[in-house]
Each structure stands twice: as C-alpha cells, then as structure tokens.
Design a protein around this motif. Structure first.
Motif, PDB file in Angstrom:
ATOM      1  N   PHE A  38       0.819  -1.212   0.000  1.00 21.73           N
ATOM      2  CA  PHE A  38       0.000   0.000   0.000  1.00 21.73           C
ATOM      3  C   PHE A  38       0.853   1.263   0.000  1.00 21.73           C
ATOM      4  O   PHE A  38       0.457   2.283  -0.542  1.00 21.73           O
ATOM      5  CB  PHE A  38      -0.986   0.007   1.164  1.00 21.73           C
ATOM      6  N   ALA A  39       2.039   1.199   0.589  1.00 23.08           N
ATOM      7  CA  ALA A  39       2.935   2.361   0.593  1.00 23.08           C
ATOM      8  C   ALA A  39       3.412   2.689  -0.820  1.00 23.08           C
ATOM      9  O   ALA A  39       3.762   3.838  -1.104  1.00 23.08           O
ATOM     10  CB  ALA A  39       4.129   2.112   1.510  1.00 23.08           C
ATOM     11  N   SER A  40       3.411   1.710  -1.723  1.00 19.04           N
ATOM     12  CA  SER A  40       3.849   1.961  -3.100  1.00 19.04           C
ATOM     13  C   SER A  40       2.731   2.553  -3.956  1.00 19.04           C
ATOM     14  O   SER A  40       2.972   3.007  -5.071  1.00 19.04           O
ATOM     15  CB  SER A  40       4.365   0.675  -3.744  1.00 19.04           C
ATOM     16  N   ILE A  41       1.512   2.557  -3.446  1.00 16.26           N
ATOM     17  CA  ILE A  41       0.364   3.086  -4.190  1.00 16.26           C
ATOM     18  C   ILE A  41       0.309   4.592  -4.008  1.00 16.26           C
ATOM     19  O   ILE A  41       0.508   5.110  -2.911  1.00 16.26           O
ATOM     20  CB  ILE A  41      -0.935   2.412  -3.724  1.00 16.26           C
ATOM     21  N   PHE A  42       0.046   5.291  -5.096  1.00 19.54           N
ATOM     22  CA  PHE A  42      -0.056   6.745  -5.084  1.00 19.54           C
ATOM     23  C   PHE A  42      -1.056   7.151  -4.002  1.00 19.54           C
ATOM     24  O   PHE A  42      -2.145   6.582  -3.900  1.00 19.54           O
ATOM     25  CB  PHE A  42      -0.497   7.229  -6.465  1.00 19.54           C
ATOM     26  N   ASN A  43      -0.676   8.117  -3.191  1.00 23.03           N
ATOM     27  CA  ASN A  43      -1.441   8.481  -2.008  1.00 23.03           C
ATOM     28  C   ASN A  43      -2.930   8.718  -2.288  1.00 23.03           C
ATOM     29  O   ASN A  43      -3.793   8.243  -1.551  1.00 23.03           O
ATOM     30  CB  ASN A  43      -0.814   9.710  -1.345  1.00 23.03           C
ATOM     31  N   ASP A  44      -3.250   9.440  -3.354  1.00 24.14           N
ATOM     32  CA  ASP A  44      -4.651   9.753  -3.668  1.00 24.14           C
ATOM     33  C   ASP A  44      -5.463   8.525  -4.063  1.00 24.14           C
ATOM     34  O   ASP A  44      -6.699   8.574  -4.070  1.00 24.14           O
ATOM     35  CB  ASP A  44      -4.734  10.777  -4.809  1.00 24.14           C
ATOM     36  N   MET A  96      -7.908   0.033  -0.996  1.00 22.97           N
ATOM     37  CA  MET A  96      -8.224  -0.539   0.316  1.00 22.97           C
ATOM     38  C   MET A  96      -9.703  -0.881   0.468  1.00 22.97           C
ATOM     39  O   MET A  96     -10.074  -1.589   1.387  1.00 22.97           O
ATOM     40  CB  MET A  96      -7.783   0.412   1.417  1.00 22.97           C
ATOM     41  N   ASP A  97     -10.552  -0.395  -0.416  1.00 19.84           N
ATOM     42  CA  ASP A  97     -11.988  -0.603  -0.289  1.00 19.84           C
ATOM     43  C   ASP A  97     -12.416  -1.843  -1.065  1.00 19.84           C
ATOM     44  O   ASP A  97     -12.811  -1.766  -2.213  1.00 19.84           O
ATOM     45  CB  ASP A  97     -12.726   0.642  -0.804  1.00 19.84           C
ATOM     46  N   CYS A  98     -12.328  -2.999  -0.450  1.00 13.53           N
ATOM     47  CA  CYS A  98     -12.734  -4.264  -1.081  1.00 13.53           C
ATOM     48  C   CYS A  98     -13.910  -4.838  -0.318  1.00 13.53           C
ATOM     49  O   CYS A  98     -13.734  -5.602   0.619  1.00 13.53           O
ATOM     50  CB  CYS A  98     -11.579  -5.255  -1.078  1.00 13.53           C
ATOM     51  N   GLN A 154      -8.528   0.647 -11.346  1.00 12.48           N
ATOM     52  CA  GLN A 154      -7.292   1.242 -11.840  1.00 12.48           C
ATOM     53  C   GLN A 154      -6.789   2.228 -10.803  1.00 12.48           C
ATOM     54  O   GLN A 154      -7.584   2.921 -10.167  1.00 12.48           O
ATOM     55  CB  GLN A 154      -7.529   1.951 -13.161  1.00 12.48           C
ATOM     56  N   TYR A 155      -5.482   2.266 -10.659  1.00 14.39           N
ATOM     57  CA  TYR A 155      -4.858   3.176  -9.706  1.00 14.39           C
ATOM     58  C   TYR A 155      -3.411   3.406 -10.115  1.00 14.39           C
ATOM     59  O   TYR A 155      -2.905   2.774 -11.047  1.00 14.39           O
ATOM     60  CB  TYR A 155      -4.951   2.632  -8.276  1.00 14.39           C
ATOM     61  N   ARG A 156      -2.778   4.323  -9.431  1.00 15.98           N
ATOM     62  CA  ARG A 156      -1.381   4.654  -9.725  1.00 15.98           C
ATOM     63  C   ARG A 156      -0.462   4.107  -8.637  1.00 15.98           C
ATOM     64  O   ARG A 156      -0.821   4.101  -7.469  1.00 15.98           O
ATOM     65  CB  ARG A 156      -1.209   6.168  -9.815  1.00 15.98           C
ATOM     66  N   MET A 157       0.718   3.668  -9.089  1.00 12.14           N
ATOM     67  CA  MET A 157       1.762   3.220  -8.160  1.00 12.14           C
ATOM     68  C   MET A 157       2.992   4.080  -8.380  1.00 12.14           C
ATOM     69  O   MET A 157       3.244   4.543  -9.487  1.00 12.14           O
ATOM     70  CB  MET A 157       2.127   1.756  -8.415  1.00 12.14           C
ATOM     71  N   ARG A 160       8.995   6.978 -11.421  1.00 13.52           N
ATOM     72  CA  ARG A 160       7.879   7.060 -12.368  1.00 13.52           C
ATOM     73  C   ARG A 160       6.562   6.750 -11.670  1.00 13.52           C
ATOM     74  O   ARG A 160       6.520   6.014 -10.693  1.00 13.52           O
ATOM     75  CB  ARG A 160       8.052   6.048 -13.498  1.00 13.52           C
ATOM     76  N   ILE A 161       5.496   7.325 -12.195  1.00 10.70           N
ATOM     77  CA  ILE A 161       4.151   6.978 -11.747  1.00 10.70           C
ATOM     78  C   ILE A 161       3.591   5.988 -12.761  1.00 10.70           C
ATOM     79  O   ILE A 161       3.548   6.274 -13.955  1.00 10.70           O
ATOM     80  CB  ILE A 161       3.237   8.224 -11.672  1.00 10.70           C
ATOM     81  N   LEU A 162       3.192   4.827 -12.296  1.00  8.63           N
ATOM     82  CA  LEU A 162       2.652   3.780 -13.163  1.00  8.63           C
ATOM     83  C   LEU A 162       1.147   3.673 -12.974  1.00  8.63           C
ATOM     84  O   LEU A 162       0.665   3.630 -11.839  1.00  8.63           O
ATOM     85  CB  LEU A 162       3.270   2.421 -12.807  1.00  8.63           C
TER      86      LEU A 162
END
Length: 144
Positions: A52-58, A64-66, A74-77, A83-85
C-alpha cells in the motif's frame, strides 16, 4: 521470487503480476513479473503495508476498499525509479462471516493506455484510427 508453475510462466510471458493475500496472516505472495511494478532485483512486498505504501497516495482508498467478491480497478503506483505507473487490477475477495479472509489479484501495467487516452483527448485524435478527428482537423484548417 522465482516460481516455475505454468501459471507463473504465463504471467511472466504477459508481463503481468499476481498476488495471493492471506488476510488472516496478513501476508502476500507474488507471482509473475513483479519487477514491472516494484523494480528489478527488488523482492516484492510480502506484507500489505509495504504494498500500500507503493500506491499513489490519492488512490489508496480505491485499493483498500474491497467490499465485494470481485473487483476491477485502476490506480497509480510509485515505481522505485520515480515514475508513476497506471495499474489495472482485477481480482477476487473471499469472505467468512462478512470479513475478508483472502484476496487474489492480477496487476497489469496500464500506463501506455492512459498516455494514449490523454493524447487523444488533448490533441483531438480519433481513438480508433489514431488520426486527427474531423472536427479538430477542420478547426486546424480554419486557422491556416
């Protein structure tokens, strides 16, 4: 992590990575091409906090909402090289007595698709042909 199972070999060939998260033990196991997301020569995280620390803060609340047995998100890492992936993840969650006990997912790099989509929106390109769309082309001709 090297895993020679046929499924791991397929994931390696596709460039995708998969995980199996035992939520009771709070441990994750990774398969496939995890270096795409965590960097070369980096052991993928075996605990969800590091993941979770590697996931873009926003985007952390998205991940986390499962609350459903299947998810597609889709999300950013944040890659270790800065780089932002963009990541497309699909997976399942198993519940016992309303609480998640296991989560499995497949991560696919989606950065190129996001860059293409942004280019098409910004510059008026047709998503099917990759050429300037008619309206944008007429606008450019009118400026000439």
């Amino acid at each position: 992590m090297t895993n020679t199972s046929p499924l791991s070999q397929i994931l390696l060939a596709s460039g995708d990575a998969a995980y199996d998260w035992d939520r009771r033990a709070d441990r994750m196991e990774w398969f496939g091409h995890s270096e795409t997301f965590f960097g070369p020569h980096v052991v993928p995280p075996d605990d969800p906090q590091t993941f979770f620390a590697s996931i873009f803060n926003d985007d952390r609340t998205t991940v986390m909402d499962c609350q459903k047995p299947m998810f597609d998100r889709q999300y950013r890492m944040e890659h270790p090289d800065g780089r932002i992936l963009w990541v497309h993840e699909r997976g399942t969650v198993e519940f016992e007595e309303g609480r998640p006990v296991r989560q499995r997912g497949v991560l696919r790099l989606a950065s190129l698709a996001h860059e293409r989509h942004s280019r098409y929106e910004t510059y008026g390109y047709d998503t099917l042909t990759g050429c300037l769309d008619r309206g944008h082309m007429l606008e450019q001709i009118g400026k000439a």
